[in-house]
Design a protein around this motif. Structure first.
Motif, PDB file in Angstrom:
ATOM      1  N   GLU A  38      -5.422  11.345   4.148  1.00 18.23           N
ATOM      2  CA  GLU A  38      -6.294  10.169   4.042  1.00 18.23           C
ATOM      3  C   GLU A  38      -7.686  10.544   3.543  1.00 18.23           C
ATOM      4  O   GLU A  38      -8.647   9.810   3.746  1.00 18.23           O
ATOM      5  CB  GLU A  38      -6.366   9.402   5.366  1.00 18.23           C
ATOM      6  N   ARG A  39      -7.792  11.697   2.867  1.00 14.45           N
ATOM      7  CA  ARG A  39      -9.026  12.017   2.153  1.00 14.45           C
ATOM      8  C   ARG A  39      -9.130  11.215   0.865  1.00 14.45           C
ATOM      9  O   ARG A  39     -10.197  11.133   0.260  1.00 14.45           O
ATOM     10  CB  ARG A  39      -9.087  13.517   1.827  1.00 14.45           C
ATOM     11  N   VAL A  40      -7.971  10.667   0.434  1.00 16.39           N
ATOM     12  CA  VAL A  40      -7.919   9.805  -0.742  1.00 16.39           C
ATOM     13  C   VAL A  40      -7.030   8.617  -0.424  1.00 16.39           C
ATOM     14  O   VAL A  40      -6.281   8.623   0.559  1.00 16.39           O
ATOM     15  CB  VAL A  40      -7.376  10.553  -1.985  1.00 16.39           C
ATOM     16  N   CYS A  41      -7.128   7.603  -1.250  1.00 22.54           N
ATOM     17  CA  CYS A  41      -6.217   6.452  -1.142  1.00 22.54           C
ATOM     18  C   CYS A  41      -6.078   5.830  -2.519  1.00 22.54           C
ATOM     19  O   CYS A  41      -6.849   6.124  -3.435  1.00 22.54           O
ATOM     20  CB  CYS A  41      -6.724   5.431  -0.124  1.00 22.54           C
ATOM     21  N   TYR A  42      -5.076   4.971  -2.664  1.00 21.67           N
ATOM     22  CA  TYR A  42      -4.874   4.252  -3.919  1.00 21.67           C
ATOM     23  C   TYR A  42      -5.230   2.790  -3.730  1.00 21.67           C
ATOM     24  O   TYR A  42      -4.864   2.169  -2.731  1.00 21.67           O
ATOM     25  CB  TYR A  42      -3.427   4.392  -4.402  1.00 21.67           C
ATOM     26  N   GLN A  43      -5.957   2.266  -4.717  1.00 25.90           N
ATOM     27  CA  GLN A  43      -6.369   0.859  -4.703  1.00 25.90           C
ATOM     28  C   GLN A  43      -5.631   0.117  -5.813  1.00 25.90           C
ATOM     29  O   GLN A  43      -5.589   0.565  -6.955  1.00 25.90           O
ATOM     30  CB  GLN A  43      -7.877   0.747  -4.928  1.00 25.90           C
ATOM     31  N   PHE A  44      -5.064  -1.039  -5.444  1.00 27.69           N
ATOM     32  CA  PHE A  44      -4.371  -1.899  -6.388  1.00 27.69           C
ATOM     33  C   PHE A  44      -5.046  -3.263  -6.425  1.00 27.69           C
ATOM     34  O   PHE A  44      -5.797  -3.638  -5.501  1.00 27.69           O
ATOM     35  CB  PHE A  44      -2.911  -2.094  -5.975  1.00 27.69           C
ATOM     36  N   THR A  45      -4.729  -4.027  -7.452  1.00 24.53           N
ATOM     37  CA  THR A  45      -5.087  -5.442  -7.473  1.00 24.53           C
ATOM     38  C   THR A  45      -3.907  -6.250  -6.962  1.00 24.53           C
ATOM     39  O   THR A  45      -2.767  -5.762  -6.925  1.00 24.53           O
ATOM     40  CB  THR A  45      -5.431  -5.901  -8.900  1.00 24.53           C
ATOM     41  N   ILE A  49       0.302  -5.581  -7.304  1.00 25.45           N
ATOM     42  CA  ILE A  49       1.245  -5.645  -6.182  1.00 25.45           C
ATOM     43  C   ILE A  49       2.330  -6.678  -6.458  1.00 25.45           C
ATOM     44  O   ILE A  49       3.516  -6.443  -6.176  1.00 25.45           O
ATOM     45  CB  ILE A  49       0.498  -5.959  -4.872  1.00 25.45           C
ATOM     46  N   ASP A  50       1.948  -7.813  -7.024  1.00 23.43           N
ATOM     47  CA  ASP A  50       2.951  -8.826  -7.375  1.00 23.43           C
ATOM     48  C   ASP A  50       3.966  -8.261  -8.358  1.00 23.43           C
ATOM     49  O   ASP A  50       5.172  -8.547  -8.255  1.00 23.43           O
ATOM     50  CB  ASP A  50       2.268 -10.055  -7.994  1.00 23.43           C
ATOM     51  N   GLU A  51       3.495  -7.452  -9.312  1.00 22.77           N
ATOM     52  CA  GLU A  51       4.402  -6.868 -10.299  1.00 22.77           C
ATOM     53  C   GLU A  51       5.357  -5.871  -9.643  1.00 22.77           C
ATOM     54  O   GLU A  51       6.552  -5.847  -9.943  1.00 22.77           O
ATOM     55  CB  GLU A  51       3.602  -6.178 -11.403  1.00 22.77           C
ATOM     56  N   ILE A  52       4.849  -5.042  -8.734  1.00 23.46           N
ATOM     57  CA  ILE A  52       5.693  -4.081  -8.018  1.00 23.46           C
ATOM     58  C   ILE A  52       6.741  -4.807  -7.178  1.00 23.46           C
ATOM     59  O   ILE A  52       7.922  -4.454  -7.182  1.00 23.46           O
ATOM     60  CB  ILE A  52       4.836  -3.162  -7.125  1.00 23.46           C
ATOM     61  N   GLU A  53       6.318  -5.835  -6.466  1.00 23.36           N
ATOM     62  CA  GLU A  53       7.240  -6.585  -5.616  1.00 23.36           C
ATOM     63  C   GLU A  53       8.330  -7.250  -6.449  1.00 23.36           C
ATOM     64  O   GLU A  53       9.525  -7.181  -6.096  1.00 23.36           O
ATOM     65  CB  GLU A  53       6.479  -7.634  -4.812  1.00 23.36           C
TER      66      GLU A  53
END
Length: 382
Positions: A38-45, A49-53
């Motif tokens: 948890e020294r890094v994380c990924y940020q999405f819009t 997320i809608d596209e991944i789902e």
């Protein structure tokens, strides 16, 4: 298609993150070195997320169509499945035996459509960390953000569905995995807790403690209690090779995942998917021989785990990972490079639970092929 890359962000870890992980039964956060990072994380819009789902749900539907085709056309030879066990798959598919979960591994950069690398349809791990642990992290670190994560809730709901559809003798659910595998034990204990919440009586036993009672013609545990329903974090292809496997053909017990998932957990599903749905935006070209592919392309054993025995053919050179699957038949797939962030290559593990897209967990490695040295990185979206 969305227009901006997902972001990899450096952050400060929580001072007591180890204690928080231990509280929820996540004890393998330093598996082979630092695993939970948890020294890094990924940020999405939200659009990403809608596209991944949507891609995950679409891939799930394509896979079900592929199973139906394989069963109806008796294509067991392409999957190197024993004919007797393929018949078991067919009966399981025809009965519509309930499945619990699966995990698609996707290559995704936030701009181009997600691409299916492979489907962990039988014994996927990285589950506890994707569901409870990263959600707890989100609530503490980014309380105003959101996360693609309904994994816990959907697992509980599917266990309740399985409970309601089980006969009286199936209300007792055994859980098994190998010994001396902390990650497997942690995953199984998490699922066992959910099953108890759903109403099951449960018992854990290791795979070497599963016995066969030749008098009663049933599998049993170390207390000689018959096993009628068992969750196994143990691959179907290993079960088929076991000395007791022939007893399964008469179905003295039900297993989770059910026999028909044997078809989807086999990487031979990848060229069959490409054959049935050519040029689908979420699939990569894949074949049973390499001749249709241009360099670079990749070979994968149809039965393998943790990125073992994968080769990337660049034309003038070959990159290979070690492993124990060198004598297993392979399939060939177009090489799709993972996105790179500061020398790290993330793979999205997108979960399907009870037939529904349920959330993602991200593992990243410092090599182009994700192996058992990867780290788990939490995510959020805004």
């Amino acid at each position: 298609m969305v227009s901006s890359k997902m972001q990899r962000i450096s952050i400060t870890p929580r001072s007591d993150w180890q204690d928080k992980c231990d509280e929820v039964g996540f004890h393998f956060y330093e598996l082979d070195g630092l695993y939970w990072n948890e020294r890094v994380c990924y940020q999405f819009t939200s659009e990403q997320i809608d596209e991944i789902e949507a891609a995950t749900q679409e891939l799930h539907e394509l896979c079900l169509e592929a199973v139906d085709c394989i069963v109806s056309e008796q294509r067991y030879q392409q999957l190197s499945i024993d004919p007797d066990f393929f018949e078991l798959c067919c009966r399981s598919w025809t009965r519509e035996d309930l499945s619990l979960y699966g995990r698609f591994d996707l290559a995704y950069d936030g701009v181009n459509p997600p691409k299916l690398l492979e489907y962990n349809a039988d014994t996927p791990t990285a589950l506890l960390e994707a569901s409870v642990v990263q959600w707890m992290w989100l609530e503490e670190v980014f309380p105003d953000a959101d996360q693609f994560n309904s994994i816990h809730e959907k697992l509980l709901a599917q266990f309740q569905t399985i409970y309601e559809n089980s006969p009286p003798q199936g209300k007792y659910l055994h859980f098994t995995c190998e010994r001396d595998t902390e990650e497997d034990l942690g995953t199984v204990e998490y699922l066992r807790d959910l099953a108890m919440q759903a109403g099951f009586e449960t018992k854990h036993l290791y795979i070497d403690e599963v016995g066969w009672d030749s008098h009663r013609m049933c599998f049993c545990d170390w207390e000689y209690k018959p096993i009628k329903l068992m969750f196994k974090l143990y691959p179907w292809e290993w079960i088929v090779d076991d000395e007791f496997s022939q007893f399964l053909l008469n179905e003295p017990m039900q297993l989770l995942e059910p026999p028909w998932k044997m078809i989807l957990s086999n990487k031979a599903i990848l060229p069959i998917l490409w054959e049935l749905f050519p040029d689908h935006p979420n699939l990569l070209p894949a074949y049973f021989d390499s001749s249709p592919l241009r360099h670079p392309y990749i070979s994968k054993p149809i039965f393998s785990r943790e990125g073992a025995n994968i080769s990337i053919y660049y034309g003038d050179r070959t990159y290979q990972t070690p492993g124990i699957y060198q004598d297993v038949p392979v399939i060939y797939q177009a090489y799709f490079p993972l996105p790179e962030f500061q020398g790290c290559y993330p793979v999205l593990g997108s979960w399907v639970i009870g037939g529904e897209a349920a959330g993602i967990g991200i593992r990243e490695d410092r090599t182009p092929i994700t192996q058992n040295t990867s780290q788990f990185i939490p995510h959020y979206f805004i």
